[in-house]
Every structure is written in C-alpha cells, then in structure tokens.
Design an enzyme around this catalytic site. Sequence first.
Site, PDB file in Angstrom:
ATOM      1  N   LYS A 159       0.813  -1.213   0.000  1.00 11.85           N
ATOM      2  CA  LYS A 159       0.000   0.000   0.000  1.00 11.85           C
ATOM      3  C   LYS A 159       0.853   1.273   0.000  1.00 11.85           C
ATOM      4  O   LYS A 159       0.458   2.283  -0.573  1.00 11.85           O
ATOM      5  CB  LYS A 159      -0.944   0.004   1.211  1.00 11.85           C
ATOM      6  CG  LYS A 159      -2.061  -1.022   1.077  1.00 11.85           C
ATOM      7  CD  LYS A 159      -3.048  -0.900   2.215  1.00 11.85           C
ATOM      8  CE  LYS A 159      -4.188  -1.881   2.056  1.00 11.85           C
ATOM      9  NZ  LYS A 159      -5.115  -1.802   3.209  1.00 11.85           N
ATOM     10  N   ASN A 197      -1.770   8.793  -3.263  1.00  9.24           N
ATOM     11  CA  ASN A 197      -2.108   9.855  -2.307  1.00  9.24           C
ATOM     12  C   ASN A 197      -1.114  11.017  -2.374  1.00  9.24           C
ATOM     13  O   ASN A 197      -1.492  12.184  -2.342  1.00  9.24           O
ATOM     14  CB  ASN A 197      -2.145   9.307  -0.874  1.00  9.24           C
ATOM     15  CG  ASN A 197      -3.442   8.551  -0.591  1.00  9.24           C
ATOM     16  OD1 ASN A 197      -4.431   8.732  -1.295  1.00  9.24           O
ATOM     17  ND2 ASN A 197      -3.430   7.706   0.423  1.00  9.24           N
ATOM     18  N   GLY A 206      -1.522  12.888  -5.587  1.00  7.63           N
ATOM     19  CA  GLY A 206      -2.725  13.723  -5.499  1.00  7.63           C
ATOM     20  C   GLY A 206      -2.446  14.997  -4.721  1.00  7.63           C
ATOM     21  O   GLY A 206      -2.905  16.082  -5.082  1.00  7.63           O
ATOM     22  N   TYR A 225       7.058  -5.560  -2.667  1.00 11.30           N
ATOM     23  CA  TYR A 225       7.942  -4.388  -2.738  1.00 11.30           C
ATOM     24  C   TYR A 225       8.243  -4.037  -4.197  1.00 11.30           C
ATOM     25  O   TYR A 225       7.982  -2.917  -4.638  1.00 11.30           O
ATOM     26  CB  TYR A 225       9.233  -4.691  -1.980  1.00 11.30           C
ATOM     27  CG  TYR A 225      10.186  -3.522  -1.905  1.00 11.30           C
ATOM     28  CD1 TYR A 225       9.837  -2.353  -1.225  1.00 11.30           C
ATOM     29  CD2 TYR A 225      11.442  -3.575  -2.496  1.00 11.30           C
ATOM     30  CE1 TYR A 225      10.711  -1.277  -1.152  1.00 11.30           C
ATOM     31  CE2 TYR A 225      12.325  -2.500  -2.417  1.00 11.30           C
ATOM     32  CZ  TYR A 225      11.966  -1.361  -1.751  1.00 11.30           C
ATOM     33  OH  TYR A 225      12.834  -0.292  -1.676  1.00 11.30           O
ATOM     34  N   THR A 278      22.050   0.871  -0.220  1.00  7.28           N
ATOM     35  CA  THR A 278      22.672   1.994   0.494  1.00  7.28           C
ATOM     36  C   THR A 278      22.861   1.603   1.957  1.00  7.28           C
ATOM     37  O   THR A 278      22.009   0.919   2.528  1.00  7.28           O
ATOM     38  CB  THR A 278      21.790   3.248   0.343  1.00  7.28           C
ATOM     39  OG1 THR A 278      21.770   3.603  -1.047  1.00  7.28           O
ATOM     40  CG2 THR A 278      22.306   4.413   1.151  1.00  7.28           C
ATOM     41  N   ARG A 285      19.363  -6.628   6.787  1.00 12.51           N
ATOM     42  CA  ARG A 285      20.197  -6.325   5.621  1.00 12.51           C
ATOM     43  C   ARG A 285      21.607  -6.840   5.837  1.00 12.51           C
ATOM     44  O   ARG A 285      22.095  -6.931   6.952  1.00 12.51           O
ATOM     45  CB  ARG A 285      20.262  -4.826   5.388  1.00 12.51           C
ATOM     46  CG  ARG A 285      18.978  -4.286   4.885  1.00 12.51           C
ATOM     47  CD  ARG A 285      19.229  -2.839   4.628  1.00 12.51           C
ATOM     48  NE  ARG A 285      18.003  -2.117   4.640  1.00 12.51           N
ATOM     49  CZ  ARG A 285      17.488  -1.536   3.553  1.00 12.51           C
ATOM     50  NH1 ARG A 285      18.094  -1.622   2.406  1.00 12.51           N
ATOM     51  NH2 ARG A 285      16.382  -0.877   3.641  1.00 12.51           N
TER      52      ARG A 285
HETATM   53  N1  UDP Z   1      22.549 -11.747   2.832  1.00 13.01           N
HETATM   54  C1  UDP Z   1      23.423 -12.648   3.414  1.00 13.01           C
HETATM   55  N2  UDP Z   1      23.470 -12.718   4.771  1.00 13.01           N
HETATM   56  C2  UDP Z   1      22.708 -11.953   5.581  1.00 13.01           C
HETATM   57  C3  UDP Z   1      21.825 -11.019   4.988  1.00 13.01           C
HETATM   58  C4  UDP Z   1      21.762 -10.943   3.612  1.00 13.01           C
HETATM   59  O1  UDP Z   1      24.141 -13.377   2.721  1.00 13.01           O
HETATM   60  O2  UDP Z   1      22.817 -12.086   6.812  1.00 13.01           O
HETATM   61  C5  UDP Z   1      22.513 -11.633   1.365  1.00 13.01           C
HETATM   62  C6  UDP Z   1      21.118 -11.680   0.745  1.00 13.01           C
HETATM   63  O3  UDP Z   1      20.705 -13.008   0.498  1.00 13.01           O
HETATM   64  C7  UDP Z   1      21.350 -10.887  -0.541  1.00 13.01           C
HETATM   65  C8  UDP Z   1      22.402  -9.865  -0.150  1.00 13.01           C
HETATM   66  O4  UDP Z   1      23.015 -10.358   1.033  1.00 13.01           O
HETATM   67  O5  UDP Z   1      21.866 -11.715  -1.540  1.00 13.01           O
HETATM   68  C9  UDP Z   1      21.841  -8.477   0.122  1.00 13.01           C
HETATM   69  O6  UDP Z   1      20.765  -8.617   1.008  1.00 13.01           O
HETATM   70  P1  UDP Z   1      19.999  -7.379   1.637  1.00 13.01           P
HETATM   71  O7  UDP Z   1      18.895  -7.936   2.472  1.00 13.01           O
HETATM   72  O8  UDP Z   1      20.946  -6.466   2.305  1.00 13.01           O
HETATM   73  O9  UDP Z   1      19.400  -6.558   0.410  1.00 13.01           O
HETATM   74  P2  UDP Z   1      18.809  -6.898  -1.046  1.00 13.01           P
HETATM   75  O10 UDP Z   1      19.807  -6.333  -1.969  1.00 13.01           O
HETATM   76  O11 UDP Z   1      18.665  -8.395  -1.222  1.00 13.01           O
HETATM   77  O12 UDP Z   1      17.510  -6.206  -1.067  1.00 13.01           O
END
Ligand code: UDP
Length: 312
Positions: free
Chosen positions: A92, A100, A103, A146, A176, A187
């Site tokens: 959403k 939104n 708009g 997403y 980033t 991440r």
């Molecule tokens: N990844 C990993 N170990 C972790 C977290 C992520 O090997 O603990 C890998 C994940 O499978 C992907 C890459 O790191 O291939 C980047 O993942 P992230 O979630 O940071 O962002 P994405 O680019 O996938 O949205």
Amino acid sequence: MNILITGGSGFIGSHLSEKLLNEGNNKLFLIDNLLTGSTKNIEHLLDSEKVLFIEHDVQDHIEIEEKIDYVFHFASAASPVAYTEHPVNTLKAGSVGTINTLGLAKKHGAEYFLASTSEVYGDPLVTPQTEEYWGNVNPNGERSMYDEAKRFAEAATATYARTYDIKTKIVRIFNTYGPRMQLNDGRVVTNLIVQALNNEDITIYGDGSQTRSFSYVEDTVAGILALMKSDKYDVFNIGNPNEMSIKELSSVILKLTDSKSNLVYKDLPNDDPKQRRPDITKAKENLNWEPKVDLETGLTFTIEWIKKELAK
Ligand code: UDP
C-alpha cells in the site's frame, strides 16, 4: 520552500531531511507511520521550528493546509525482512501511498520526487543495469509486494506527469548503507557487522557469490539532491557501481572489525537477485554527480556508529 517528505524519519529520509534543513530556508513536513522509521533518527531536527513531524500512514488521505512546494515520497519498508514482515503495508505504501502523495502534489501544484529502487530490475539479466532496462521481476513472488509496488509507483508517477502536467522525478536507489540503518532489519551490511563485532557466526545466504553494489548514504543523498536541483524530469539510477560478491563483502567486514567470526552458509531466499550493479553514466553526465566514499571508508564510519548503538 515547504517540502513534504514521506518516510522522513526513515534511514535515507532522515539523512535527506537533515541536508534539506541545513541548506536554505526550507520548512519540512516529515510524514512517517514509524513502522520502520524512528523519531530517534530525527530527534536532532525536531527542535527546529522549521520541522514539523506528522505521524501518519501514507495509505490514508493526506491533508496539509499550508502550501507545499515539493513532495518527496520515500515512505516504505525497504529491506527484505521488513517488507516480508509488513507485506500489505509495503504494497500500500508503494501503490495507494504513491497515488495519495501524487494527489497532494497535484492539488498544491508541487514538484514530485519518487524514491524507487534497483528492485524494479528484479533478478537482472543484463549487467550493469541502465535506466533503459525493463527488468526481470517475478510478479507474484516473495519480493513482489515491494518490487511490484515500486514498479506501480513509477507507472503512477509517469501517468500523473503525463496526465496532469505535474513535474516529476524518479530515483532508483541501489543498496545503500550507513548510520541509522535499523540493526534488526536483516540487511547484509548490518547483519554482518553486528555478527562480526559480537564474534558470532557470519550468515552467508546461498554460496555468497551473488553480488551487490554498496553506496554510502552520504553519496546516495548527494545524488538525490543533485537530481532534485537539476532541470531533468526523468529517471536516474543512484548508487555505487563498485560491485562485489557477498562473500567478498564479508571478508572486508571481518578485516575492518578484526573479528574472529566464522562464515556459516544458510539457504538463499527465494528470488534473491544474483547480481546487481548500477550503470550511473546518466547521472554522471546529467547531474554532475558520482559517489565519493569508498567501501572501506564508508564501512568504517558505519562500524563506528554500530559500535555506539550496541553499547547503548
Ligand atoms: N545476505 C546474506 N546474509 C545476511 C543477509 C543478507 O548473505 O545475513 C545476502 C542476501 O541473500 C542478498 C544480499 O546479502 O543476496 C543483500 O541482502 P539485503 O537484504 O541487504 O538486500 P537486497 O539487496 O537483497 O535487497
């Protein structure tokens, strides 16, 4: 200018807000539902009378009485763990939230700036990815709430621009990192740094050969501001083309943290892109921007910030 920023207390939104407040005579309206953002990220800005924080979800109608000159739509969960945890809100934020905010821009006669993502390229079959590439996205896969919401957001932005003559810009942000990332949103940069600092196992998903290109947040925000200030109403990749495998990233983090952690291998999540690298020729030539912070420097700043967070 009166500038409205959705996701204003998020990771990138808060850095952007800080820069916009520090330059010129801007008044900021920061909108955030605090699902993945935090007022901690902007507490140093809230004393200013030029900053108004509004806790609000962009999926609900937004009404601002004061005249808004510029709208940044940055609100969304953005990490795979966060959007998996909040799938419908993510869908959403990118769809209804974009309509939104468009708009609102239309009503106020404001310019509009959409935060899109390298995820619109999905698991890309061409590398590096230029803005002309249409992508390779699984429309109903586990990342689609997403990816497809952001693709819809781009379509909505382009349609409003054509239909209502709104001036719009789109930035596709590549991975980033930097201070104010959420430490628990899964991440790779934060996961690996936290694990390394705690001498815990380093989790590599798959065999670690998948690649990403990591941009320090200051560089990403400089690119966003360069686009904002330009006369280009167009789509731009902003990121750092310094591509590396996740395994290579883990060795740099182990070295910089002087860690004794071991690597452990876990299942690769479904639809995890195998490669990702921005072609930033368009941004370099048109915006006179390019990233300046190399990986070791950016990671060192990030590690220092994470150490302080962990000590709290
Ligand atoms: N990844 C990993 N170990 C972790 C977290 C992520 O090997 O603990 C890998 C994940 O499978 C992907 C890459 O790191 O291939 C980047 O993942 P992230 O979630 O940071 O962002 P994405 O680019 O996938 O949205």
